[in-house]
Design a protein around this motif. Structure first.
Motif, PDB file in Angstrom:
ATOM      1  N   HIS A 124       0.836  -1.204   0.000  1.00  0.00           N
ATOM      2  CA  HIS A 124       0.000   0.000   0.000  1.00  0.00           C
ATOM      3  C   HIS A 124       0.873   1.257   0.000  1.00  0.00           C
ATOM      4  O   HIS A 124       1.898   1.318   0.680  1.00  0.00           O
ATOM      5  CB  HIS A 124      -0.921   0.009   1.221  1.00  0.00           C
ATOM      6  N   ASP A 125       0.437   2.273  -0.744  1.00  0.00           N
ATOM      7  CA  ASP A 125       1.176   3.531  -0.822  1.00  0.00           C
ATOM      8  C   ASP A 125       0.688   4.566   0.185  1.00  0.00           C
ATOM      9  O   ASP A 125       1.381   5.551   0.450  1.00  0.00           O
ATOM     10  CB  ASP A 125       1.066   4.131  -2.228  1.00  0.00           C
ATOM     11  N   SER A 126      -0.501   4.370   0.716  1.00  0.00           N
ATOM     12  CA  SER A 126      -1.080   5.353   1.624  1.00  0.00           C
ATOM     13  C   SER A 126      -1.839   4.621   2.721  1.00  0.00           C
ATOM     14  O   SER A 126      -2.636   3.713   2.434  1.00  0.00           O
ATOM     15  CB  SER A 126      -2.033   6.288   0.869  1.00  0.00           C
ATOM     16  N   LEU A 127      -1.592   4.999   3.963  1.00  0.00           N
ATOM     17  CA  LEU A 127      -2.274   4.334   5.074  1.00  0.00           C
ATOM     18  C   LEU A 127      -2.706   5.341   6.128  1.00  0.00           C
ATOM     19  O   LEU A 127      -2.137   6.428   6.256  1.00  0.00           O
ATOM     20  CB  LEU A 127      -1.400   3.244   5.697  1.00  0.00           C
ATOM     21  N   ILE A 128      -3.731   4.950   6.848  1.00  0.00           N
ATOM     22  CA  ILE A 128      -4.191   5.675   8.027  1.00  0.00           C
ATOM     23  C   ILE A 128      -4.141   4.715   9.201  1.00  0.00           C
ATOM     24  O   ILE A 128      -4.543   3.561   9.085  1.00  0.00           O
ATOM     25  CB  ILE A 128      -5.633   6.193   7.857  1.00  0.00           C
ATOM     26  N   HIS A 129      -3.628   5.189  10.317  1.00  0.00           N
ATOM     27  CA  HIS A 129      -3.750   4.424  11.558  1.00  0.00           C
ATOM     28  C   HIS A 129      -4.694   5.176  12.481  1.00  0.00           C
ATOM     29  O   HIS A 129      -4.597   6.397  12.639  1.00  0.00           O
ATOM     30  CB  HIS A 129      -2.412   4.230  12.253  1.00  0.00           C
ATOM     31  N   LEU A 130      -5.625   4.437  13.095  1.00  0.00           N
ATOM     32  CA  LEU A 130      -6.566   5.005  14.048  1.00  0.00           C
ATOM     33  C   LEU A 130      -6.396   4.335  15.405  1.00  0.00           C
ATOM     34  O   LEU A 130      -6.330   3.106  15.486  1.00  0.00           O
ATOM     35  CB  LEU A 130      -8.005   4.786  13.576  1.00  0.00           C
ATOM     36  N   THR A 131      -6.336   5.142  16.442  1.00  0.00           N
ATOM     37  CA  THR A 131      -6.234   4.631  17.801  1.00  0.00           C
ATOM     38  C   THR A 131      -7.519   4.935  18.556  1.00  0.00           C
ATOM     39  O   THR A 131      -7.916   6.098  18.681  1.00  0.00           O
ATOM     40  CB  THR A 131      -5.042   5.274  18.539  1.00  0.00           C
ATOM     41  N   PHE A 132      -8.185   3.881  19.029  1.00  0.00           N
ATOM     42  CA  PHE A 132      -9.378   4.023  19.854  1.00  0.00           C
ATOM     43  C   PHE A 132      -8.972   3.738  21.292  1.00  0.00           C
ATOM     44  O   PHE A 132      -8.956   2.590  21.733  1.00  0.00           O
ATOM     45  CB  PHE A 132     -10.459   3.032  19.406  1.00  0.00           C
ATOM     46  N   GLY A 133      -8.591   4.766  21.997  1.00  0.00           N
ATOM     47  CA  GLY A 133      -8.172   4.625  23.385  1.00  0.00           C
ATOM     48  C   GLY A 133      -9.006   5.518  24.274  1.00  0.00           C
ATOM     49  O   GLY A 133     -10.232   5.586  24.121  1.00  0.00           O
ATOM     50  N   THR A 134      -8.359   6.221  25.190  1.00  0.00           N
ATOM     51  CA  THR A 134      -9.072   7.184  26.026  1.00  0.00           C
ATOM     52  C   THR A 134      -9.819   8.175  25.153  1.00  0.00           C
ATOM     53  O   THR A 134     -10.953   8.547  25.418  1.00  0.00           O
ATOM     54  CB  THR A 134      -8.085   7.922  26.946  1.00  0.00           C
ATOM     55  N   GLY A 135      -9.153   8.628  24.081  1.00  0.00           N
ATOM     56  CA  GLY A 135      -9.780   9.415  23.031  1.00  0.00           C
ATOM     57  C   GLY A 135      -9.619   8.681  21.717  1.00  0.00           C
ATOM     58  O   GLY A 135      -9.327   7.489  21.689  1.00  0.00           O
ATOM     59  N   ILE A 136      -9.791   9.389  20.615  1.00  0.00           N
ATOM     60  CA  ILE A 136      -9.563   8.833  19.289  1.00  0.00           C
ATOM     61  C   ILE A 136      -8.609   9.757  18.546  1.00  0.00           C
ATOM     62  O   ILE A 136      -8.805  10.976  18.519  1.00  0.00           O
ATOM     63  CB  ILE A 136     -10.874   8.687  18.486  1.00  0.00           C
ATOM     64  N   GLY A 137      -7.570   9.175  17.989  1.00  0.00           N
ATOM     65  CA  GLY A 137      -6.638   9.955  17.199  1.00  0.00           C
ATOM     66  C   GLY A 137      -6.122   9.113  16.063  1.00  0.00           C
ATOM     67  O   GLY A 137      -6.463   7.937  15.925  1.00  0.00           O
ATOM     68  N   GLY A 138      -5.282   9.695  15.251  1.00  0.00           N
ATOM     69  CA  GLY A 138      -4.762   8.919  14.133  1.00  0.00           C
ATOM     70  C   GLY A 138      -3.698   9.670  13.377  1.00  0.00           C
ATOM     71  O   GLY A 138      -3.342  10.809  13.704  1.00  0.00           O
ATOM     72  N   GLY A 139      -3.204   9.021  12.360  1.00  0.00           N
ATOM     73  CA  GLY A 139      -2.179   9.619  11.530  1.00  0.00           C
ATOM     74  C   GLY A 139      -2.279   9.090  10.116  1.00  0.00           C
ATOM     75  O   GLY A 139      -2.833   8.012   9.877  1.00  0.00           O
ATOM     76  N   VAL A 140      -1.742   9.862   9.180  1.00  0.00           N
ATOM     77  CA  VAL A 140      -1.724   9.491   7.770  1.00  0.00           C
ATOM     78  C   VAL A 140      -0.284   9.499   7.294  1.00  0.00           C
ATOM     79  O   VAL A 140       0.461  10.456   7.556  1.00  0.00           O
ATOM     80  CB  VAL A 140      -2.534  10.489   6.922  1.00  0.00           C
ATOM     81  N   VAL A 141       0.117   8.423   6.609  1.00  0.00           N
ATOM     82  CA  VAL A 141       1.409   8.400   5.932  1.00  0.00           C
ATOM     83  C   VAL A 141       1.131   8.095   4.467  1.00  0.00           C
ATOM     84  O   VAL A 141       0.516   7.077   4.143  1.00  0.00           O
ATOM     85  CB  VAL A 141       2.367   7.348   6.522  1.00  0.00           C
ATOM     86  N   ASP A 142       1.548   8.996   3.609  1.00  0.00           N
ATOM     87  CA  ASP A 142       1.323   8.847   2.176  1.00  0.00           C
ATOM     88  C   ASP A 142       2.669   8.780   1.462  1.00  0.00           C
ATOM     89  O   ASP A 142       3.446   9.725   1.507  1.00  0.00           O
ATOM     90  CB  ASP A 142       0.505  10.031   1.650  1.00  0.00           C
ATOM     91  N   ARG A 143       2.947   7.623   0.856  1.00  0.00           N
ATOM     92  CA  ARG A 143       4.194   7.395   0.138  1.00  0.00           C
ATOM     93  C   ARG A 143       5.414   7.748   0.981  1.00  0.00           C
ATOM     94  O   ARG A 143       6.361   8.366   0.523  1.00  0.00           O
ATOM     95  CB  ARG A 143       4.184   8.154  -1.189  1.00  0.00           C
ATOM     96  N   GLY A 144       5.324   7.363   2.250  1.00  0.00           N
ATOM     97  CA  GLY A 144       6.441   7.546   3.162  1.00  0.00           C
ATOM     98  C   GLY A 144       6.470   8.865   3.890  1.00  0.00           C
ATOM     99  O   GLY A 144       7.332   9.070   4.750  1.00  0.00           O
ATOM    100  N   HIS A 145       5.541   9.760   3.573  1.00  0.00           N
ATOM    101  CA  HIS A 145       5.552  11.088   4.184  1.00  0.00           C
ATOM    102  C   HIS A 145       4.395  11.230   5.169  1.00  0.00           C
ATOM    103  O   HIS A 145       3.226  11.144   4.773  1.00  0.00           O
ATOM    104  CB  HIS A 145       5.438  12.175   3.107  1.00  0.00           C
ATOM    105  N   PRO A 146       4.679  11.457   6.441  1.00  0.00           N
ATOM    106  CA  PRO A 146       3.604  11.699   7.409  1.00  0.00           C
ATOM    107  C   PRO A 146       2.989  13.074   7.176  1.00  0.00           C
ATOM    108  O   PRO A 146       3.710  14.049   6.905  1.00  0.00           O
ATOM    109  CB  PRO A 146       4.319  11.629   8.760  1.00  0.00           C
ATOM    110  N   LEU A 147       1.676  13.159   7.259  1.00  0.00           N
ATOM    111  CA  LEU A 147       0.983  14.431   7.086  1.00  0.00           C
ATOM    112  C   LEU A 147       0.797  15.068   8.454  1.00  0.00           C
ATOM    113  O   LEU A 147       0.021  14.578   9.273  1.00  0.00           O
ATOM    114  CB  LEU A 147      -0.362  14.207   6.398  1.00  0.00           C
TER     115      LEU A 147
END
Length: 332
Positions: A124-147
């Motif tokens: 995959h060239d683009s991914l999102i990670h989502l964390t469902f913990g005390t709150g909800i947060g996440g991150g996007v990495v597209d072609r190796g670059h974090p947004l």
């Protein structure tokens, strides 16, 4: 071979170990409760112990809240109790005492980097990670670059409004996703619904009696009662599943990821429910091609892999790696 002191700091738990850039942990993972009001001291104490085990080359930290990565500060730290601690300087005391470079990143952006380097990204060239913990947060990495965004505050996905007509909110955002679907939000949502929904206010189920008796209410209690057949708890979780799909669908339409990985305590402890709900409702909210949905293979150590991914990202290290064997072992 570089040895990096890794810290995966969450609102609740504080994990630490020593790692190498290829994804190996070379010391046991230590875990303890996070101490937000003495976080600098907590870090220095653990770092002192780690320095006695290995000669360290750097420190990498994954931490919650609004993070100033360049300055090495946490600008705002939201505690489980809802307190907001402003300005926690981590770089200065570490550099002053240990003379080591410090790489700091928001925990959700860091987790996405951990997935990119050490998770199940495959082709995959683009991914999102989502964390469902005390709150909800996440991150996007597209072609190796974090947004990261203009001021590195991107990834506050839990503040997407999935129910703008609701009275519930999180950090001032009306109808915020995490006000309904996070570890802190789930019990608040079901208690609010019980108070305001006439259909259930007179219900005599186990769950509603528990609330009426002012028993402790938590996300695990909601899931336990739903599994036991409680109709009200099941109804709440059904609606929460739809809110989750609305949140994930919004992110998919915005970023078009090929892969969405899920982590955090709510996801790890309720995998079947979470994935089934997303698969059932996502089509309602997703216009773009639907991504692959999967639980993160990095488990509860994802914060540590995120810190290591941050180190890799900042130092430009790109050795070929596979999912490390240690990824499947979790410590809490």
């Amino acid at each position: 071979m570089a040895f990096v002191a890794l810290f995966g700091i969450g609102s609740t738990n504080f994990h630490a170990t020593i790692g190498t850039p290829n994804g190996d942990f070379v010391s046991d993972v230590s875990s303890e409760p996070t101490q937000p009001h003495r976080l600098e001291t907590q870090l220095l104490e653990r770092l002192e112990e780690m320095q006695s085990l290995r000669s360290l080359d750097a420190v990498a930290i994954s931490a919650p809240g609004l993070v100033d990565a360049e300055a090495g500060h946490i600008r705002k730290f939201d505690t489980p109790a809802g307190d907001l601690i402003e300005h926690i300087d981590l770089r200065t005391p570490i550099e002053s005492r240990f003379d080591l470079p410090v790489y700091l990143e928001n925990d959700c952006t860091a987790s996405a980097l951990g997935e990119w380097y050490f998770g199940r990204r495959e082709d995959h060239d683009s991914l999102i990670h989502l964390t469902f913990g005390t709150g909800i947060g996440g991150g996007v990495v597209d072609r190796g670059h974090p947004l990261r965004g203009e001021s590195a505050q991107a990834g506050e996905f839990g503040l997407l409004s999935v129910a703008p007509e609701s009275e519930l909110s999180s950090t001032g955002v009306t109808g915020a996703w995490e006000a309904f679907c996070s570890g802190r939000g789930i019990p608040e949502y079901v208690a609010h619904r019980l108070e305001t929904d006439d259909e259930w206010s007179a219900d005599e189920s186990v769950f509603t009696r528990r609330v009426a008796e002012d028993a402790e209410l938590s996300a695990p209690v909601v899931f336990e009662d739903a599994k036991s057949g409680d109709a009200f708890a099941q109804s709440c979780l059904a609606q929460i599943s739809r809110y989750n799909a609305a949140g994930v669908g919004t992110l998919c339409n915005a970023f078009n990821p090929g892969l969405v990985t899920l982590g955090g305590g709510v996801a790890l402890n309720n995998e079947e429910w979470l994935l089934e709900g997303l698969e059932r409702h996502l089509e309602e909210f997703c216009f773009v091609d639907q991504p692959t949905l999967a639980l993160s293979p990095l488990g509860e150590n994802i914060g540590l892999y995120g810190a290591l991914g941050t180190y890799r990202d900042r130092t430009g290290r790109q050795p070929g790696v596979e999912v490390p064997q240690s990824a499947s072992s979790t410590t809490d």
